[in-house]
Design a protein around this motif. Structure first.
Motif, PDB file in Angstrom:
ATOM      1  N   GLY A   1       0.816  -1.211   0.000  1.00  0.00           N
ATOM      2  CA  GLY A   1       0.000   0.000   0.000  1.00  0.00           C
ATOM      3  C   GLY A   1       0.848   1.257   0.000  1.00  0.00           C
ATOM      4  O   GLY A   1       0.534   2.239  -0.703  1.00  0.00           O
ATOM      5  N   TYR A   2       1.944   1.231   0.752  1.00  0.00           N
ATOM      6  CA  TYR A   2       2.819   2.407   0.799  1.00  0.00           C
ATOM      7  C   TYR A   2       3.547   2.590  -0.526  1.00  0.00           C
ATOM      8  O   TYR A   2       3.702   3.717  -1.013  1.00  0.00           O
ATOM      9  N   ARG A   3       3.971   1.488  -1.140  1.00  0.00           N
ATOM     10  CA  ARG A   3       4.645   1.585  -2.445  1.00  0.00           C
ATOM     11  C   ARG A   3       3.710   2.181  -3.494  1.00  0.00           C
ATOM     12  O   ARG A   3       4.120   2.996  -4.324  1.00  0.00           O
ATOM     13  N   ASN A   4       2.452   1.780  -3.444  1.00  0.00           N
ATOM     14  CA  ASN A   4       1.473   2.347  -4.391  1.00  0.00           C
ATOM     15  C   ASN A   4       1.309   3.846  -4.176  1.00  0.00           C
ATOM     16  O   ASN A   4       1.211   4.625  -5.140  1.00  0.00           O
ATOM     17  N   LYS A   5       1.297   4.252  -2.904  1.00  0.00           N
ATOM     18  CA  LYS A   5       1.162   5.678  -2.597  1.00  0.00           C
ATOM     19  C   LYS A   5       2.379   6.448  -3.104  1.00  0.00           C
ATOM     20  O   LYS A   5       2.242   7.562  -3.648  1.00  0.00           O
ATOM     21  N   ILE A   6       3.554   5.858  -2.972  1.00  0.00           N
ATOM     22  CA  ILE A   6       4.781   6.517  -3.426  1.00  0.00           C
ATOM     23  C   ILE A   6       4.784   6.680  -4.947  1.00  0.00           C
ATOM     24  O   ILE A   6       5.220   7.715  -5.479  1.00  0.00           O
TER      25      ILE A   6
ATOM     26  N   HIS B   1       8.246  11.771   2.039  1.00  0.00           N
ATOM     27  CA  HIS B   1       7.800  10.383   1.815  1.00  0.00           C
ATOM     28  C   HIS B   1       8.628   9.711   0.720  1.00  0.00           C
ATOM     29  O   HIS B   1       9.005   8.538   0.839  1.00  0.00           O
ATOM     30  N   VAL B   2       8.890  10.449  -0.338  1.00  0.00           N
ATOM     31  CA  VAL B   2       9.652   9.884  -1.456  1.00  0.00           C
ATOM     32  C   VAL B   2      11.088   9.583  -1.029  1.00  0.00           C
ATOM     33  O   VAL B   2      11.646   8.524  -1.367  1.00  0.00           O
ATOM     34  N   ARG B   3      11.698  10.495  -0.271  1.00  0.00           N
ATOM     35  CA  ARG B   3      13.066  10.257   0.210  1.00  0.00           C
ATOM     36  C   ARG B   3      13.110   9.040   1.135  1.00  0.00           C
ATOM     37  O   ARG B   3      14.047   8.239   1.085  1.00  0.00           O
ATOM     38  N   TYR B   4      12.091   8.923   1.974  1.00  0.00           N
ATOM     39  CA  TYR B   4      12.006   7.765   2.872  1.00  0.00           C
ATOM     40  C   TYR B   4      11.927   6.477   2.057  1.00  0.00           C
ATOM     41  O   TYR B   4      12.630   5.491   2.335  1.00  0.00           O
TER      42      TYR B   4
ATOM     43  N   LYS C   1       5.278  10.231  -6.763  1.00  0.00           N
ATOM     44  CA  LYS C   1       6.332  10.489  -7.748  1.00  0.00           C
ATOM     45  C   LYS C   1       5.741  11.006  -9.060  1.00  0.00           C
ATOM     46  O   LYS C   1       6.318  11.896  -9.705  1.00  0.00           O
ATOM     47  N   HIS C   2       4.609  10.451  -9.439  1.00  0.00           N
ATOM     48  CA  HIS C   2       3.935  10.905 -10.667  1.00  0.00           C
ATOM     49  C   HIS C   2       3.487  12.363 -10.511  1.00  0.00           C
ATOM     50  O   HIS C   2       3.661  13.177 -11.430  1.00  0.00           O
ATOM     51  N   MET C   3       2.950  12.693  -9.339  1.00  0.00           N
ATOM     52  CA  MET C   3       2.491  14.066  -9.098  1.00  0.00           C
ATOM     53  C   MET C   3       3.662  15.038  -9.071  1.00  0.00           C
ATOM     54  O   MET C   3       3.573  16.150  -9.602  1.00  0.00           O
ATOM     55  N   LEU C   4       4.789  14.618  -8.449  1.00  0.00           N
ATOM     56  CA  LEU C   4       5.967  15.481  -8.412  1.00  0.00           C
ATOM     57  C   LEU C   4       6.508  15.714  -9.817  1.00  0.00           C
ATOM     58  O   LEU C   4       6.868  16.838 -10.189  1.00  0.00           O
ATOM     59  N   LYS C   5       6.562  14.651 -10.619  1.00  0.00           N
ATOM     60  CA  LYS C   5       7.092  14.750 -11.985  1.00  0.00           C
ATOM     61  C   LYS C   5       6.272  15.694 -12.833  1.00  0.00           C
ATOM     62  O   LYS C   5       6.821  16.415 -13.690  1.00  0.00           O
ATOM     63  N   ASN C   6       4.979  15.728 -12.587  1.00  0.00           N
ATOM     64  CA  ASN C   6       4.088  16.556 -13.401  1.00  0.00           C
ATOM     65  C   ASN C   6       3.730  17.882 -12.738  1.00  0.00           C
ATOM     66  O   ASN C   6       2.832  18.592 -13.201  1.00  0.00           O
TER      67      ASN C   6
END
Length: 324
Positions: free
Chosen positions: A279-284, A307-310, A288-293
């Motif tokens: 579940g956490y991997r899916n959230k990440i 969260h992404v750095r973690y 990442k998609h939101m950050l990229k866009n």
């Protein structure tokens, strides 16, 4: 904010002692030398502390007698509850930071203690349970506010501080007769107060031939054989007889023989590694998609980036384990 050097503005213990009035120097020299030799904060009285930090004696007394004036209160939503944080103002925070940094650097805690200990992390704690069949985790409710000022005082005295010095440090680091939630000294002082409980946790692990780790208020046992219900009962009695209460909503038990995943500190513990939950991997992936866009607001950027750095940190550890 970096902690001040052990002697703050003095370059030697002799210079520090020379700055003290003769009466204070005669009374406290031996104790201050001993504390300094152990690299512990050398403070034996309010006067000593005032000299170290360049504060007036009256200002030190004000911080100890009316500490509530030196904090700002704010609230953070925590699920259905609200968490109260008392953030120390700069003057008292400087002292707390100094105390916390030098105490944590020079006190040795049990090997099973991972929270607030330099060089140890929650990942290290989780890795101790690799290969387990079952996991039992309990959480102490309101950890810092439930750690009493009296417990802090006793622990400092046991460490080697005089009664007066222990009372002074306790006054400076506690609020409403318990550890302040926002104080930088609270983490190491909580570990200090937990030492007798840690002794008992080790005895329990040996009695049941299981592993134990403690990360702050999170205590986790695991074993490779069948689970003995007596462990849970003894553990609850130990915590509650020590003046704490368990947060039963956070008590967690899983046995891999029944198909349940083993989770420790939010990580999946497998036979040979630790991993993020699905579940956490899916959230990440979404983050990442939101950050990229560029779809993250300024208000959420730091939180999402954290969260992404973690996630990247955990993945890097997993990659190293796979390589070996």
């Amino acid at each position: 904010m970096n902690a001040a050097p052990l002697l703050v503005s003095f370059n030697s213990i002799d210079k520090y002692l020379e700055a003290l009035p003769e009466k204070q120097r005669c009374e406290y020299s031996s104790a201050l030398f001993e504390l300094h030799s152990r690299q512990l904060p050398p403070v034996s009285s309010a006067y000593c502390l005032a000299i170290l930090f360049g504060y007036s004696l009256g200002f030190i007394y004000a911080m100890t007698k009316k500490p509530e004036k030196f904090y700002r209160e704010f609230k953070i939503p925590n699920g259905k509850k609200t968490r109260r944080i008392f953030a120390p103002k700069v003057a008292i925070k400087v002292i707390q930071k100094w105390l916390g940094e030098h105490l944590s650097s020079n006190i040795t805690f049990h090997p099973h203690v991972y929270g607030f200990v330099k060089g140890r992390s929650f990942v290290d704690a989780a890795k101790q349970h690799i290969g387990a069949r079952w996991v039992l985790a309990v959480d102490i409710d309101n950890f810092f506010p439930s750690t009493s000022k009296e417990s802090v005082l006793r622990s400092l005295t046991a460490l080697g501080y005089s009664d007066d010095a222990s009372e002074l440090i306790s006054d400076l680091c506690c609020l409403h007769d318990s550890l302040a939630q926002g104080s930088p000294a609270s983490p190491v002082l909580s570990n200090l107060c937990m030492q007798s409980i840690d002794d008992s946790l080790i005895k329990l692990s040996e009695q049941y031939n299981v592993k134990v780790t403690r990360y702050a208020d999170d205590i986790t046992f695991s074993g490779t054989g069948e689970f003995d219900d007596g462990l849970k009962q003894y553990l609850q009695e130990l915590i509650e007889n020590s003046g704490f209460q368990l947060n039963h909503d956070k008590t967690y038990f899983a046995d891999s023989e029944t198909g349940k995943r083993l989770k420790v500190h939010g990580l999946l513990v497998k036979k040979d590694s630790v991993r993020l939950t699905k579940g956490y991997r899916n959230k990440i992936r979404i983050y990442k998609h939101m950050l990229k866009n560029g779809r993250i607001s300024d208000a959420d950027f730091l939180r999402i980036s954290g969260h992404v750095r973690y996630s990247d940190f955990i993945d890097s550890i997993a990659s190293l384990e796979d390589a070996t």
